[in-house]
Design a protein around this motif. Structure first.
Motif, PDB file in Angstrom:
ATOM      1  N   ALA A 104      10.624   2.220  66.459  1.00 54.78           N
ATOM      2  CA  ALA A 104      11.168   2.833  67.680  1.00 54.78           C
ATOM      3  C   ALA A 104      12.046   4.030  67.341  1.00 54.78           C
ATOM      4  N   ARG A 105      12.845   3.911  66.280  1.00 55.13           N
ATOM      5  CA  ARG A 105      13.686   5.043  65.874  1.00 55.13           C
ATOM      6  C   ARG A 105      12.813   6.204  65.408  1.00 55.13           C
ATOM      7  N   LEU A 106      11.776   5.911  64.652  1.00 53.86           N
ATOM      8  CA  LEU A 106      10.880   6.962  64.185  1.00 53.86           C
ATOM      9  C   LEU A 106      10.190   7.643  65.356  1.00 53.86           C
ATOM     10  N   ARG A 107       9.742   6.859  66.329  1.00 53.75           N
ATOM     11  CA  ARG A 107       9.069   7.440  67.486  1.00 53.75           C
ATOM     12  C   ARG A 107      10.029   8.252  68.352  1.00 53.75           C
ATOM     13  N   ALA A 108      11.277   7.828  68.427  1.00 53.56           N
ATOM     14  CA  ALA A 108      12.259   8.613  69.181  1.00 53.56           C
ATOM     15  C   ALA A 108      12.430   9.984  68.556  1.00 53.56           C
ATOM     16  N   GLY A 109      12.443  10.030  67.224  1.00 56.44           N
ATOM     17  CA  GLY A 109      12.519  11.317  66.552  1.00 56.44           C
ATOM     18  C   GLY A 109      11.255  12.126  66.719  1.00 56.44           C
ATOM     19  N   LEU A 110      10.111  11.446  66.709  1.00 55.04           N
ATOM     20  CA  LEU A 110       8.827  12.120  66.867  1.00 55.04           C
ATOM     21  C   LEU A 110       8.743  12.812  68.227  1.00 55.04           C
ATOM     22  N   ALA A 111       9.358  12.210  69.234  1.00 56.05           N
ATOM     23  CA  ALA A 111       9.313  12.784  70.579  1.00 56.05           C
ATOM     24  C   ALA A 111       9.965  14.158  70.651  1.00 56.05           C
ATOM     25  N   ASP A 112      10.849  14.452  69.717  1.00 54.46           N
ATOM     26  CA  ASP A 112      11.552  15.742  69.711  1.00 54.46           C
ATOM     27  C   ASP A 112      10.876  16.785  68.829  1.00 54.46           C
ATOM     28  N   GLN A 113       9.732  16.422  68.240  1.00 53.53           N
ATOM     29  CA  GLN A 113       9.071  17.326  67.293  1.00 53.53           C
ATOM     30  C   GLN A 113       7.964  18.130  67.987  1.00 53.53           C
ATOM     31  N   PRO A 114       7.587  19.259  67.395  1.00 53.15           N
ATOM     32  CA  PRO A 114       6.502  20.068  67.968  1.00 53.15           C
ATOM     33  C   PRO A 114       5.125  19.599  67.537  1.00 53.15           C
ATOM     34  N   TYR A 115       5.000  18.328  67.162  1.00 49.58           N
ATOM     35  CA  TYR A 115       3.703  17.767  66.791  1.00 49.58           C
ATOM     36  C   TYR A 115       3.588  16.377  67.406  1.00 49.58           C
ATOM     37  N   ASP A 116       2.379  15.844  67.398  1.00 49.48           N
ATOM     38  CA  ASP A 116       2.089  14.612  68.139  1.00 49.48           C
ATOM     39  C   ASP A 116       2.003  13.366  67.263  1.00 49.48           C
TER      40      ASP A 116
ATOM     41  N   LEU B 293      -7.455  10.185  67.447  1.00 51.55           N
ATOM     42  CA  LEU B 293      -6.498  11.000  68.188  1.00 51.55           C
ATOM     43  C   LEU B 293      -7.228  12.007  69.068  1.00 51.55           C
ATOM     44  N   PRO B 294      -6.578  12.473  70.132  1.00 50.37           N
ATOM     45  CA  PRO B 294      -7.184  13.552  70.926  1.00 50.37           C
ATOM     46  C   PRO B 294      -7.442  14.775  70.053  1.00 50.37           C
ATOM     47  N   SER B 295      -8.464  15.524  70.366  1.00 47.78           N
ATOM     48  CA  SER B 295      -8.824  16.684  69.543  1.00 47.78           C
ATOM     49  C   SER B 295      -7.719  17.728  69.500  1.00 47.78           C
ATOM     50  N   SER B 296      -6.855  17.712  70.508  1.00 46.49           N
ATOM     51  CA  SER B 296      -5.766  18.693  70.558  1.00 46.49           C
ATOM     52  C   SER B 296      -4.511  18.233  69.811  1.00 46.49           C
ATOM     53  N   ALA B 297      -4.541  17.031  69.242  1.00 48.98           N
ATOM     54  CA  ALA B 297      -3.339  16.482  68.600  1.00 48.98           C
ATOM     55  C   ALA B 297      -2.919  17.329  67.414  1.00 48.98           C
ATOM     56  N   ARG B 298      -1.621  17.545  67.314  1.00 52.75           N
ATOM     57  CA  ARG B 298      -1.049  18.278  66.190  1.00 52.75           C
ATOM     58  C   ARG B 298      -0.415  17.269  65.243  1.00 52.75           C
ATOM     59  N   LEU B 299      -0.699  17.405  63.956  1.00 56.77           N
ATOM     60  CA  LEU B 299      -0.243  16.436  62.956  1.00 56.77           C
ATOM     61  C   LEU B 299       0.772  17.058  62.015  1.00 56.77           C
ATOM     62  N   ALA B 300       1.626  16.205  61.511  1.00 60.07           N
ATOM     63  CA  ALA B 300       2.508  16.560  60.400  1.00 60.07           C
ATOM     64  C   ALA B 300       2.267  15.561  59.285  1.00 60.07           C
TER      65      ALA B 300
ATOM     66  N   GLY C  49      -6.739  17.017  59.161  1.00 56.37           N
ATOM     67  CA  GLY C  49      -7.127  18.065  60.086  1.00 56.37           C
ATOM     68  C   GLY C  49      -6.201  19.266  59.997  1.00 56.37           C
ATOM     69  N   ASP C  50      -5.875  19.824  61.153  1.00 58.69           N
ATOM     70  CA  ASP C  50      -5.042  21.029  61.215  1.00 58.69           C
ATOM     71  C   ASP C  50      -3.572  20.624  61.163  1.00 58.69           C
ATOM     72  N   VAL C  51      -3.046  20.493  59.963  1.00 56.67           N
ATOM     73  CA  VAL C  51      -1.644  20.102  59.793  1.00 56.67           C
ATOM     74  C   VAL C  51      -0.764  21.292  60.120  1.00 56.67           C
ATOM     75  N   VAL C  52       0.132  21.117  61.073  1.00 56.52           N
ATOM     76  CA  VAL C  52       0.940  22.247  61.535  1.00 56.52           C
ATOM     77  C   VAL C  52       2.390  22.167  61.105  1.00 56.52           C
ATOM     78  N   GLU C  53       2.836  20.992  60.647  1.00 61.25           N
ATOM     79  CA  GLU C  53       4.248  20.846  60.332  1.00 61.25           C
ATOM     80  C   GLU C  53       4.430  19.964  59.100  1.00 61.25           C
ATOM     81  N   ASP C  54       5.607  20.056  58.520  1.00 60.90           N
ATOM     82  CA  ASP C  54       6.032  19.167  57.444  1.00 60.90           C
ATOM     83  C   ASP C  54       6.919  18.099  58.074  1.00 60.90           C
ATOM     84  N   GLY C  55       6.531  16.831  57.907  1.00 61.77           N
ATOM     85  CA  GLY C  55       7.256  15.745  58.563  1.00 61.77           C
ATOM     86  C   GLY C  55       8.421  15.179  57.775  1.00 61.77           C
ATOM     87  N   ALA C  56       8.774  15.808  56.642  1.00 58.89           N
ATOM     88  CA  ALA C  56       9.838  15.252  55.810  1.00 58.89           C
ATOM     89  C   ALA C  56      11.159  15.175  56.565  1.00 58.89           C
ATOM     90  N   GLY C  57      11.442  16.171  57.400  1.00 61.80           N
ATOM     91  CA  GLY C  57      12.698  16.165  58.139  1.00 61.80           C
ATOM     92  C   GLY C  57      12.791  15.006  59.115  1.00 61.80           C
TER      93      GLY C  57
END
Length: 393
Positions: free
Chosen positions: A22-34, A130-137, A152-160
């Motif tokens: 739940a904590r990880l997903r709460a942080g994920l909600a604030d990211q520019p990826y899905d 995942l949906p074809s439009s999903a953005r991954l980190a 796929g099309d990795v758009v971000e680094d998820g380390a943060g």
């Protein structure tokens, strides 16, 4: 219960896994990826609740987790599936490789072999849901090219995202870290209580490890060195016998429900010499000043300088690469208390503070303690005395 052991906290590990997710997903909600692909074994454990035994044994073991706001996949070797299916639905495990298990009744766990050739293919199968439009980190880009391509099309680094989630511990995580630390302390206490002239390093280590096991811990490293060997930072205990007037340095740790400890203590057999007392006083002063100064907002590099300078006032030459480190599901977690690390301490972070001194031909001394950062400073998770121990000769 074995006398001298701390009381293990009653933790609902399934609930803790849900809270971490739940904590990880709460942080994920604030990211520019899905979605985020986790590739570090400890992060896979953080998200899924699955602790892989092969992952702890084999350096080449590969696994991953795929986390979205509403879905969770474990991508793992087929041999992990029977155990993984005890914490995750089997239809949310994407297996690869070959492993066979049978069942008297039809069970999807028995049909996981040969589904995918390797991690990349199994991860691609999970990502295809995942949906074809999903953005991954990806947690780290330091992964094989085929695995990165599977995302796929990795758009971000998820380390943060992972740092934000894992570095500030939940209350149950702090309880487990405290118990692991106190179990390590209990092992040192038991070893010193049984020690005397002629006790070997191996015998000291056996008592430490046995105490950890008795308390439900999984011993991971037991450094118990005497005499001039105490200057060898991470050497394996030997058959060397402890002699009156010599130092014994302990640096030990275990794992409890995935959470690590890393604790240091120093003793002398018989009355310590003036130099032994002086050097230990300098080492302890380094950690004392860290404990007094640590607080939210303090950069890790500043804390490093505080510990370094305090010890340097009491020994002719003092150099260190770090004076502490974060701890949790990994023994070393960021931030490291080191030069150039500008990360600020934050409430809920957990650390081991340490300022050891090693001198070849003379010996080594250390005191290392686990702490949690609070609103006003730090609380020590360890409970045993931090003074130089004296064992009757």
């Amino acid at each position: 219960m074995t006398p001298g052991l701390p009381t293990k906290p009653t933790i609902d590990t399934a609930a803790l896994a849900r809270d971490r997710l739940a904590r990880l997903r709460a942080g994920l909600a604030d990211q520019p990826y899905d979605a985020v692909v986790l590739t570090e074994p400890e992060s896979v454990l953080y998200a899924t609740g699955y602790r892989s035994m092969p992952g702890q044994v084999f350096r080449t073991h590969r696994m991953a987790a795929l986390v979205t706001a509403t879905d969770l996949w474990l991508v793992a070797p087929a041999a992990d599936v029977p155990a993984g299916a005890t914490v995750l639905p089997v239809d949310r495990i994407s297996p690869f490789g070959r492993f066979y298990v049978e069942s008297a009744a039809p069970d999807p766990v028995t049909e996981v072999a040969d589904r995918h050739d390797g991690l990349a293919q199994a991860l691609a199968a999970a990502a295809a849901t995942l949906p074809s439009s999903a953005r991954l980190a990806v947690e780290t880009r330091d992964v094989p090219a085929d695995v990165l391509a599977a995302c796929g099309d990795v758009v971000e680094d998820g380390a943060g995202l992972l740092f934000a989630a894992r570095s500030r511990k939940l209350p149950a995580e702090v309880e487990l870290l405290a118990y692991a630390a106190q179990l390590a302390e209990a092992g040192i206490d038991a070893a010193l209580a049984a020690a005397g002239p002629g006790t070997t390093e191996a015998e000291l280590a056996a008592v430490v490890a046995g105490t950890m096991v008795a308390g439900g811990g999984d011993p991971r490293f037991v450094v118990a060195l005497t005499g001039d060997r105490s200057a060898l930072a991470d050497a394996v205990p030997s058959g060397r016998a402890w002699k009156p007037g010599e130092i014994a340095r302990f640096d030990v740790g275990c794992v409890v429900d995935g959470y690590w400890s890393d604790i240091g203590r120093t003793a002398v057999l018989g009355e310590p010499s003036a130099r032994q007392r002086d050097v230990y006083a300098a080492v302890k002063a380094g950690e004392d000043e860290q404990l007094a100064a640590a607080r939210p907002g303090l950069p890790a590099s500043t804390l490093f300088g505080i510990g370094l300078d305090a010890v340097a006032r009491g020994v002719p030459r003092y150099r260190r690469q770090h004076c502490g480190h974060g701890i949790g599901l990994s023994i070393y977690e960021p931030p490291i208390v080191a030069p150039g690390v500008g990360t600020e301490l934050a409430e809920g972070m957990t650390f081991c503070f340490e300022t050891p001194y090693y001198e070849l031909g003379w010996g080594g001394m250390m005191v290392e303690d686990a702490v949690v950062v609070t609103a006003g400073g730090v609380d020590r998770l360890t409970r045993s005395g931090r003074d130089l121990r004296v064992v009757a000769a």
